[in-house]
Scaffold this motif. Structure first.
Motif, PDB file in Angstrom:
ATOM      1  N   VAL A  88      -1.157   4.446   6.887  1.00  0.00           N
ATOM      2  CA  VAL A  88      -0.095   3.494   7.215  1.00  0.00           C
ATOM      3  C   VAL A  88       0.138   2.559   6.030  1.00  0.00           C
ATOM      4  O   VAL A  88       1.283   2.214   5.696  1.00  0.00           O
ATOM      5  CB  VAL A  88      -0.444   2.698   8.486  1.00  0.00           C
ATOM      6  CG1 VAL A  88       0.534   1.562   8.716  1.00  0.00           C
ATOM      7  CG2 VAL A  88      -0.474   3.623   9.699  1.00  0.00           C
ATOM      8  N   ALA A  89      -0.962   2.148   5.393  1.00  0.00           N
ATOM      9  CA  ALA A  89      -0.831   1.303   4.195  1.00  0.00           C
ATOM     10  C   ALA A  89      -0.044   2.031   3.112  1.00  0.00           C
ATOM     11  O   ALA A  89       0.829   1.444   2.450  1.00  0.00           O
ATOM     12  CB  ALA A  89      -2.212   0.908   3.679  1.00  0.00           C
TER      13      ALA A  89
ATOM     14  N   LEU B  28      -3.772  -6.233   1.758  1.00  0.00           N
ATOM     15  CA  LEU B  28      -3.059  -5.560   2.842  1.00  0.00           C
ATOM     16  C   LEU B  28      -4.068  -5.034   3.849  1.00  0.00           C
ATOM     17  O   LEU B  28      -4.969  -4.267   3.502  1.00  0.00           O
ATOM     18  CB  LEU B  28      -2.215  -4.414   2.271  1.00  0.00           C
ATOM     19  CG  LEU B  28      -1.482  -3.526   3.275  1.00  0.00           C
ATOM     20  CD1 LEU B  28      -0.544  -4.343   4.152  1.00  0.00           C
ATOM     21  CD2 LEU B  28      -0.721  -2.420   2.543  1.00  0.00           C
ATOM     22  N   CYS B  29      -3.924  -5.458   5.112  1.00  0.00           N
ATOM     23  CA  CYS B  29      -4.840  -5.061   6.196  1.00  0.00           C
ATOM     24  C   CYS B  29      -4.016  -4.385   7.296  1.00  0.00           C
ATOM     25  O   CYS B  29      -3.532  -5.066   8.217  1.00  0.00           O
ATOM     26  CB  CYS B  29      -5.573  -6.272   6.757  1.00  0.00           C
ATOM     27  SG  CYS B  29      -6.454  -7.247   5.544  1.00  0.00           S
ATOM     28  N   PRO B  30      -3.860  -3.060   7.257  1.00  0.00           N
ATOM     29  CA  PRO B  30      -2.959  -2.385   8.197  1.00  0.00           C
ATOM     30  C   PRO B  30      -3.578  -2.058   9.550  1.00  0.00           C
ATOM     31  O   PRO B  30      -2.872  -1.596  10.455  1.00  0.00           O
ATOM     32  CB  PRO B  30      -2.610  -1.097   7.454  1.00  0.00           C
ATOM     33  CG  PRO B  30      -3.854  -0.796   6.661  1.00  0.00           C
ATOM     34  CD  PRO B  30      -4.416  -2.134   6.250  1.00  0.00           C
ATOM     35  N   ALA B  31      -4.871  -2.280   9.735  1.00  0.00           N
ATOM     36  CA  ALA B  31      -5.550  -1.859  10.967  1.00  0.00           C
ATOM     37  C   ALA B  31      -5.092  -2.704  12.153  1.00  0.00           C
ATOM     38  O   ALA B  31      -5.239  -3.926  12.145  1.00  0.00           O
ATOM     39  CB  ALA B  31      -7.062  -1.957  10.800  1.00  0.00           C
ATOM     40  N   SER B  32      -4.559  -2.046  13.166  1.00  0.00           N
ATOM     41  CA  SER B  32      -4.137  -2.756  14.377  1.00  0.00           C
ATOM     42  C   SER B  32      -5.295  -2.969  15.332  1.00  0.00           C
ATOM     43  O   SER B  32      -5.230  -3.840  16.204  1.00  0.00           O
ATOM     44  CB  SER B  32      -3.016  -1.981  15.074  1.00  0.00           C
ATOM     45  OG  SER B  32      -3.414  -0.645  15.333  1.00  0.00           O
ATOM     46  N   LEU B  33      -6.367  -2.191  15.186  1.00  0.00           N
ATOM     47  CA  LEU B  33      -7.550  -2.334  16.039  1.00  0.00           C
ATOM     48  C   LEU B  33      -8.698  -2.977  15.267  1.00  0.00           C
ATOM     49  O   LEU B  33      -9.866  -2.701  15.551  1.00  0.00           O
ATOM     50  CB  LEU B  33      -7.974  -0.966  16.589  1.00  0.00           C
ATOM     51  CG  LEU B  33      -6.993  -0.318  17.567  1.00  0.00           C
ATOM     52  CD1 LEU B  33      -7.490   1.054  18.004  1.00  0.00           C
ATOM     53  CD2 LEU B  33      -6.777  -1.200  18.797  1.00  0.00           C
ATOM     54  N   GLU B  34      -8.366  -3.826  14.303  1.00  0.00           N
ATOM     55  CA  GLU B  34      -9.395  -4.545  13.545  1.00  0.00           C
ATOM     56  C   GLU B  34      -9.972  -5.647  14.422  1.00  0.00           C
ATOM     57  O   GLU B  34      -9.273  -6.561  14.839  1.00  0.00           O
ATOM     58  CB  GLU B  34      -8.766  -5.153  12.294  1.00  0.00           C
ATOM     59  CG  GLU B  34      -9.758  -5.834  11.370  1.00  0.00           C
ATOM     60  CD  GLU B  34     -10.711  -4.842  10.730  1.00  0.00           C
ATOM     61  OE1 GLU B  34     -11.836  -4.724  11.265  1.00  0.00           O
ATOM     62  OE2 GLU B  34     -10.344  -4.211   9.738  1.00  0.00           O
ATOM     63  N   SER B  35     -11.269  -5.558  14.709  1.00  0.00           N
ATOM     64  CA  SER B  35     -11.881  -6.543  15.606  1.00  0.00           C
ATOM     65  C   SER B  35     -12.159  -7.866  14.908  1.00  0.00           C
ATOM     66  O   SER B  35     -12.216  -8.919  15.549  1.00  0.00           O
ATOM     67  CB  SER B  35     -13.191  -5.991  16.184  1.00  0.00           C
ATOM     68  OG  SER B  35     -14.101  -5.679  15.143  1.00  0.00           O
TER      69      SER B  35
ATOM     70  N   LEU C 127       3.556   1.140   1.225  1.00  0.00           N
ATOM     71  CA  LEU C 127       3.737   1.091  -0.229  1.00  0.00           C
ATOM     72  C   LEU C 127       4.903   1.979  -0.660  1.00  0.00           C
ATOM     73  O   LEU C 127       5.666   1.630  -1.562  1.00  0.00           O
ATOM     74  CB  LEU C 127       2.453   1.510  -0.924  1.00  0.00           C
ATOM     75  CG  LEU C 127       1.249   0.582  -0.707  1.00  0.00           C
ATOM     76  CD1 LEU C 127      -0.009   1.198  -1.294  1.00  0.00           C
ATOM     77  CD2 LEU C 127       1.504  -0.796  -1.317  1.00  0.00           C
ATOM     78  N   SER C 128       5.051   3.135  -0.014  1.00  0.00           N
ATOM     79  CA  SER C 128       6.186   4.018  -0.320  1.00  0.00           C
ATOM     80  C   SER C 128       7.495   3.313  -0.005  1.00  0.00           C
ATOM     81  O   SER C 128       8.468   3.397  -0.777  1.00  0.00           O
ATOM     82  CB  SER C 128       6.072   5.310   0.489  1.00  0.00           C
ATOM     83  OG  SER C 128       4.916   6.046   0.135  1.00  0.00           O
ATOM     84  N   ARG C 129       7.536   2.618   1.145  1.00  0.00           N
ATOM     85  CA  ARG C 129       8.765   1.909   1.524  1.00  0.00           C
ATOM     86  C   ARG C 129       9.017   0.715   0.598  1.00  0.00           C
ATOM     87  O   ARG C 129      10.167   0.375   0.319  1.00  0.00           O
ATOM     88  CB  ARG C 129       8.678   1.454   2.979  1.00  0.00           C
ATOM     89  CG  ARG C 129       8.731   2.606   3.972  1.00  0.00           C
ATOM     90  CD  ARG C 129       9.048   2.115   5.365  1.00  0.00           C
ATOM     91  NE  ARG C 129       7.984   1.268   5.891  1.00  0.00           N
ATOM     92  CZ  ARG C 129       6.934   1.721   6.561  1.00  0.00           C
ATOM     93  NH1 ARG C 129       6.805   3.031   6.762  1.00  0.00           N
ATOM     94  NH2 ARG C 129       6.014   0.906   7.013  1.00  0.00           N
ATOM     95  N   LEU C 130       7.947   0.085   0.132  1.00  0.00           N
ATOM     96  CA  LEU C 130       8.110  -1.028  -0.801  1.00  0.00           C
ATOM     97  C   LEU C 130       8.812  -0.555  -2.073  1.00  0.00           C
ATOM     98  O   LEU C 130       9.692  -1.251  -2.611  1.00  0.00           O
ATOM     99  CB  LEU C 130       6.748  -1.634  -1.138  1.00  0.00           C
ATOM    100  CG  LEU C 130       6.736  -2.751  -2.194  1.00  0.00           C
ATOM    101  CD1 LEU C 130       7.519  -3.964  -1.695  1.00  0.00           C
ATOM    102  CD2 LEU C 130       5.306  -3.146  -2.540  1.00  0.00           C
ATOM    103  N   ARG C 131       8.455   0.616  -2.562  1.00  0.00           N
ATOM    104  CA  ARG C 131       9.098   1.151  -3.760  1.00  0.00           C
ATOM    105  C   ARG C 131      10.586   1.351  -3.524  1.00  0.00           C
ATOM    106  O   ARG C 131      11.415   1.063  -4.403  1.00  0.00           O
ATOM    107  CB  ARG C 131       8.454   2.476  -4.164  1.00  0.00           C
ATOM    108  CG  ARG C 131       9.038   3.076  -5.425  1.00  0.00           C
ATOM    109  CD  ARG C 131       8.299   4.312  -5.868  1.00  0.00           C
ATOM    110  NE  ARG C 131       8.322   5.371  -4.853  1.00  0.00           N
ATOM    111  CZ  ARG C 131       7.794   6.578  -5.024  1.00  0.00           C
ATOM    112  NH1 ARG C 131       7.173   6.867  -6.165  1.00  0.00           N
ATOM    113  NH2 ARG C 131       7.852   7.479  -4.072  1.00  0.00           N
ATOM    114  N   GLY C 132      10.948   1.793  -2.304  1.00  0.00           N
ATOM    115  CA  GLY C 132      12.363   1.968  -1.999  1.00  0.00           C
ATOM    116  C   GLY C 132      13.096   0.655  -1.817  1.00  0.00           C
ATOM    117  O   GLY C 132      14.271   0.533  -2.193  1.00  0.00           O
TER     118      GLY C 132
END
Length: 399
Positions: free
Chosen positions: A202-203, A268-275, A207-212
């Motif tokens: 996901v990260a 960048l912290c993409p984890a949605s289940l980060e406790s 990053l791919s979308r950031l380039r666009g």
């Protein structure tokens, strides 16, 4: 008047441990070391093998099967020999070895039981409740979790009378305080295990979308960590023609991570289940702005617009990274992070552990658990105890 507090004999139990690197492993090591320095007698028992065969005092390794089959006799023998005051298990979503230790401790009237959840449970209380029943650990023990969001998930599956204490990871802010090294390149850092739960892919999508979104923005991204998705991540980097802007370094020691944080503009912290997010806390102490998911445990120490930027969905990651590239935004986030205490310094966290341990020991001595409760239960007869054998300071098997 200073009141002396008696030292405790604490047995920490964890499925995984060093040399494997991760949040639980580093937290248990750091916690045990600081409790020893404070005067407690501390032992760590784990199912993690050490392929190096390195001797480490204060650690007992009990290699077992993935389901911890056959671990119970070893754990019972260790507890009878060492006679801990507290058995503190550190749990992820599935922790059969730690569960076995809690079951073994339930039959030892001399040891209080504490369980800290280090992972985010599914948002399905019925499923979690079924899992707890299958684990056999019961609910008559002191429960804790490393963040409020993780505690709420656990509390939803427990009986209403059972509370869950928030017991976060600790940090030494001075160790992570680094001066920012300005660079014309916008530098993004991702630190964590390269596994599906941490969402490194996901990260990379962000990053791919950031380039666009910003083809003229000069940026570089670095992934620090290892795991089962590393090869897939590196393949995607090549396939998306990002090799000039994205690199993977594998696992790195803390000193190297500090070096990278000094040159990082955003974590960048993409984890949605980060406790919780120990890497994010370290970056927070270094003054690095953080981009993370709004529903994760990172919210324990990051406020949106103050120490970082919190997003509600994956589609917001790339635009938020671009927003964080604005020097005015970055300067504000960095200034707030470096001037606002986290409240998670080790001196605070050690006292919170000690308070929970003392409460659990008091409740166990009364034969009823009322940990973290404001209301006293009517006094009950003290249970009859079997005589305790002398406690050994050097249990067999400690390496």
């Amino acid at each position: 008047m200073v009141v002396a507090v008696a030292a405790m004999r604490i047995l920490h139990v964890t499925n995984s441990y060093l040399p494997r690197l991760g949040g639980i492993e580093l937290h248990v090591r750091d916690l045990a070391e600081r409790q020893r320095a404070a005067g407690d007698d501390v032992l760590v028992v784990t199912a993690e093998r050490d392929p190096r065969g390195t001797a480490s005092p204060g650690i007992v390794r009990i290699p077992t099967t993935p389901g911890a089959i056959g671990a119970r006799p070893h754990l019972v023998g260790l507890m009878r020999q060492w006679r801990p005051d507290v058995v503190h298990a550190h749990l992820s979503v599935v922790s059969p070895f730690a569960w076995a230790a809690l079951r073994a401790a339930a039959h030892d009237e001399g040891a209080a039981r504490v369980a800290t959840l280090h992972s985010m449970l599914p948002a399905h209380p019925g499923l979690v409740r079924h899992g707890l029943r299958r684990s056999g650990i019961g609910t008559d023990l002191a429960f804790a979790a490393v963040s409020r969001v993780a505690a709420d998930r656990l509390a939803a599956a427990l009986p209403p009378a059972v509370s869950v204490t928030v017991l976060p990871n600790g940090i030494d802010p001075a160790m992570w305080r680094v001066g920012h090294v300005p660079d014309p390149t916008f530098r993004i850092l991702v630190v964590g295990r390269l596994a599906a739960r941490k969402r490194p892919l996901v990260a990379l999508d962000a990053l791919s979308r950031l380039r666009g979104l910003a083809p003229d923005l000069r940026w570089q991204a670095t992934f620090v960590g290892d795991g089962p998705q590393r090869r897939q991540l590196e393949d995607l980097i090549r396939r998306r023609d990002l090799a000039d802007q994205v690199r993977t370094l594998g696992p790195q020691p803390r000193e190297t991570i500090r070096h990278h944080l000094a040159r990082t503009d955003v974590l960048l912290c993409p984890a949605s289940l980060e406790s919780f997010g120990i890497a994010a806390l370290e970056a927070r102490c270094a003054g690095v702005p953080i981009v993370a998911m709004a529903g994760s445990g990172v919210t324990e120490f990051v406020r949106h617009g103050s120490e970082g930027l919190l997003v509600s969905g994956d589609a917001d990651l790339a635009p938020t990274l671009l927003y964080a590239a604005d020097p005015r935004v970055a300067d504000h986030l960095r200034a707030t992070s470096t001037t606002t205490p986290t409240g998670l310094e080790w001196s605070v966290i050690l006292e919170r552990h000690a308070a929970l341990h003392r409460a659990a020991m008091t409740a166990q001595g009364r034969g009823v658990l009322r940990c973290a409760s404001r209301y006293a239960r009517p006094s009950e007869a003290r249970p009859v105890r079997r005589p305790r054998a002398p406690r050994s300071r050097h249990p067999a098997g400690a390496v």
